[in-house]
Design a protein around this motif. Structure first.
Motif, PDB file in Angstrom:
ATOM      1  N   GLY A   1     -28.190 -27.095  49.785  1.00  0.00           N
ATOM      2  CA  GLY A   1     -29.599 -27.439  49.682  1.00  0.00           C
ATOM      3  C   GLY A   1     -29.908 -27.806  48.245  1.00  0.00           C
ATOM      4  O   GLY A   1     -29.252 -27.325  47.313  1.00  0.00           O
TER       5      GLY A   1
ATOM      6  N   ARG B   1     -32.219 -26.932  46.299  1.00  0.00           N
ATOM      7  CA  ARG B   1     -32.598 -25.786  45.456  1.00  0.00           C
ATOM      8  C   ARG B   1     -31.417 -24.861  45.153  1.00  0.00           C
ATOM      9  O   ARG B   1     -31.518 -23.964  44.325  1.00  0.00           O
TER      10      ARG B   1
ATOM     11  N   GLY C   1     -31.848 -34.718  52.726  1.00  0.00           N
ATOM     12  CA  GLY C   1     -33.277 -34.687  52.432  1.00  0.00           C
ATOM     13  C   GLY C   1     -33.948 -36.009  52.731  1.00  0.00           C
ATOM     14  O   GLY C   1     -33.414 -36.862  53.442  1.00  0.00           O
TER      15      GLY C   1
ATOM     16  N   GLU D   1     -36.304 -32.208  49.353  1.00  0.00           N
ATOM     17  CA  GLU D   1     -36.033 -31.317  50.480  1.00  0.00           C
ATOM     18  C   GLU D   1     -36.972 -31.636  51.636  1.00  0.00           C
ATOM     19  O   GLU D   1     -38.130 -32.002  51.429  1.00  0.00           O
TER      20      GLU D   1
ATOM     21  N   PRO E   1     -41.341 -28.264  47.847  1.00  0.00           N
ATOM     22  CA  PRO E   1     -40.076 -28.987  48.055  1.00  0.00           C
ATOM     23  C   PRO E   1     -39.487 -29.438  46.724  1.00  0.00           C
ATOM     24  O   PRO E   1     -40.187 -30.030  45.904  1.00  0.00           O
TER      25      PRO E   1
END
Length: 687
Positions: free
Chosen positions: A102, A104, A119, A189, A200
């Motif tokens: 991801g 993050r 994404g 995201e 996001p």
């Protein structure tokens, strides 16, 4: 030692291409270069060939792919061409931990590793040429020195590689340099994959050569590449932090609807069992915000919006949208915002937005100049583009930015957003259903005025909505008692939860169907069910349309656009039952919803008149305005000068229009720019 390692990697690439049959791809690259500049290699093949080689490639992709590219250039003869280059692009990358991250979760330890990110593309710059290898000419011997460009600043040749000249800068020669296409993207995201309290996060992507210019804002993609870093600067001073970006090796567009929702065999059994319930639509509607009292027909319509109709492409290329657009207009405290929030949580792939967009892209899209594009124009996607193939909830639509108003027309009907600015010509998809809420201009809904008079955006935009609901807070003793009882029970339930007890009143507030199961149900239906009209449903829809078109006073009850709305609703009803046939009950449900909405927001004296929505003026009012306008012209022609106000009122009185109504009509004609007052108490028409 390093040369031995490099030679070993080259040998492994050589053996791999010999052992696995890529001759066709290599020959195609050789014959079609430079139109073809890449060979797509399956990572599964590399793993089968040598698992250790595959693992090392992921850990040190820059070296392994660079040497592989060089090997391809050599065996195809491209290395002999001036500025010749070729790429190995990996496919069939497994979505497993250690590769798939991801945004993050990307960290410093992933630097220089091969990873994948999924994404939504938020921004993109135009495709520009970049120096891949810069050529510098020696002023002494005239030979060229070539310098590979791997940083964000141009690297100069410090001396001539042939004669050693180092007494000044060597001249940069563009024509002898190797240029490569490059584009900068920003991937964000998916809001559905994070909790509601998080913002996001985004990551910059650099995409180059033959895959540049193939990804657009709003696209949902998985990008595979090498995580790299570059220095942060303030002027010429370096900062201790580094910026990360993904150097793309390949990408995959996520083309299927709701592909992020996994439906197990057990889930499928539950979904099919639910669909056999004859009251499935009622059960689903009871599961939408059970804490909100009443609004039964609105909730039922919101269920149909979740499933949507079927998008159709005609033989001539014209597309008919299947998404259903709904607008709620009403007084404060009627639960509009709560319904929007609830729907955005239930619907797969949803975006929640405010009518007053905080970013330059607003609700649609925009070409903007910012730091992301280093001062160049950048294409940025707004809410409707980011929600492509999904659902967007827009609160306070009446406060929409004026720049978005005209773009909304296209986004709602054609389901595209066209940008033509600063040399950027782009059409972005916005294939989404819209649920919007708006407040009346003066705080509360006035039942004596038309809906078009009470919302601060143009009537043509109103007509794009399939359904418009009016939520008016009027005192009603019995309803108020039930509502107050519901709210009090809801608060009592909250107190019970706080005390960790099992409340007896909980059953009233527990959804009939779990939210997660609803999302899976909707996803399954939209991906697998494409209902067709039965003859019985066709007859009901046709007869209802013809019956509604009949009018004795010259008004237009509905238009052909209002025939498309019940078709979409009927398709959604069949989908909710997982039926491939639109039956009689689906058509009857659709027509009952349309009747309810038209009588509620598009009727005058009990008669439905669609002109109230389309133009803001009923057919009878428009006729009256024409009478007033023509009367002023006639009086002016007869007396040869501007007519007096009292003279106009007197003539209109004789034509059956009383003074109060005549003054209202004159004021409306002034606002419309049809008449004006040249002097006090005088009236004239604007030719």
């Amino acid at each position: 030692m390093m040369n031995i390692l490099y030679d070993d990697i080259k040998r492994k690439w050589n053996n791999f291409f010999d052992e696995y049959d890529y001759n066709e791809e290599i020959n195609k690259l050789r014959s079609e270069y430079p139109d073809e500049r890449s060979i797509y290699v399956s990572f599964k093949d590399i793993s089968s060939y040598d698992d250790e080689f595959a693992s090392d490639l992921l850990k040190n992709p820059s070296v392994y792919l660079s040497l592989g590219d060089g090997y391809i250039r050599e065996i195809t003869g491209i290395s002999m061409l001036r500025n010749g280059h070729a790429n190995i692009r990996l496919t069939d990358i497994p979505d497993i931990p250690g590769i798939k991250y991801g945004i993050r979760n990307v960290r410093a330890m992933h630097r220089n590793s091969y990873i994948s990110i999924t994404g939504i593309i938020r921004k993109s710059t135009e495709v520009l040429p970049r120096y891949n290898t810069a050529a510098f000419k020696c002023p002494a011997c005239g030979e060229y020195t070539y310098v590979s460009q791997e940083t964000d600043r141009l690297a100069y040749a410090q001396s001539c590689s042939m004669c050693g000249y180092d007494k000044g800068k060597l001249a940069l020669v563009v024509d002898e340099s190797e240029l490569i296409d490059t584009q900068k993207l920003e991937i964000q995201e998916d809001p559905n994959n994070i909790d509601g309290t998080s913002q996001p996060q985004r990551l910059t992507v650099i995409i180059e050569d033959d895959i540049a210019g193939k990804v657009y804002p709003g696209d949902r993609v998985t990008i595979y590449g090498i995580l790299k870093t570059k220095n942060r600067r303030i002027g010429t001073a370096l900062l201790p932090e580094l910026d990360t970006y993904l150097y793309a090796n390949n990408f995959r567009k996520e083309l299927h609807d709701f592909e992020d929702i996994t439906i197990s065999t057990e889930d499928e059994k539950k979904i099919i069992a639910l669909s056999k319930d004859p009251n499935i639509i009622e059960k689903l509607s009871e599961s939408i915000a059970p804490s909100i009292y009443g609004l039964d027909i609105i909730k039922k319509t919101l269920v149909l919006q979740l499933f949507g109709g079927v998008r159709k492409t005609m033989a001539d290329g014209i597309k008919i949208r299947g998404d259903i657009h709904i607008l709620m207009v009403g007084d404060p405290g009627t639960a509009k915002s709560q319904l929007l929030k609830s729907m955005s949580l239930i619907s797969p792939r949803s975006v929640f937005a405010l009518g007053k967009g905080s970013s330059a892209a607003g609700l649609t899209a925009a070409a903007v100049r910012d730091d992301f594009g280093e001062g160049r124009w950048t294409l940025e996607a707004g809410a409707l583009v980011l929600a492509d193939k999904g659902f967007v909830a827009i609160d306070e639509l009446d406060k929409m930015d004026q720049r978005d108003t005209s773009a909304m027309h296209e986004a709602m009907e054609q389901q595209t957003v066209t940008i033509a600015k600063a040399g950027i010509m782009a059409t972005l998809n916005s294939r989404c259903s819209i649920l919007a809420a708006a407040n009346p201009k003066f705080g509360r809904y006035d039942p004596m005025k038309t809906i078009a008079e009470q919302i601060d955006f143009p009537p043509p935009l109103l007509s794009r909505f399939d359904i418009i609901f009016k939520l008016v807070d009027t005192p009603d003793k019995e309803r108020d008692r039930l509502l107050a009882s519901h709210i009090l029970k809801e608060n009592m339930l909250g107190e019970e939860y706080h005390d960790s007890n099992i409340p007896e009143i909980e059953i009233e507030f527990v959804p009939a169907i779990d939210r997660d199961l609803i999302r899976k149900y909707v996803s399954y239906a939209k991906n697998n069910v494409f209902p067709k009209l039965s003859q019985e449903a066709v007859n009901i829809l046709l007869n209802k349309y013809l019956e509604s078109r009949v009018s004795s006073d010259g008004s237009v009850p509905i238009t052909a656009r209002q025939l498309e709305s019940p078709i979409r609703l009927a398709e959604a009803s069949a989908r909710a039952r997982l039926s491939n046939i639109i039956a009689k009950e689906d058509a009857l449900l659709a027509t009952s919803i349309i009747d309810y909405y038209l009588k509620d927001v598009s009727s005058m004296n009990g008669k439905v008149d669609i002109d109230i929505l389309n133009t803001g003026i009923s057919s009878s009012e428009r006729h009256e305005l024409e009478v007033v306008y023509e009367t002023i012209k006639e009086i002016k022609a007869n007396i040869g000068r501007f007519p007096d106000l009292h003279h106009v009122l007197e003539v209109l009185q004789n034509k059956g229009i009383n003074n109060e109504k005549a003054m209202s009509d004159l004021e409306r004609l002034k606002v419309m720019g049809q008449i004006y007052e040249p002097t006090a108490k005088k009236i004239d028409v604007i030719k």
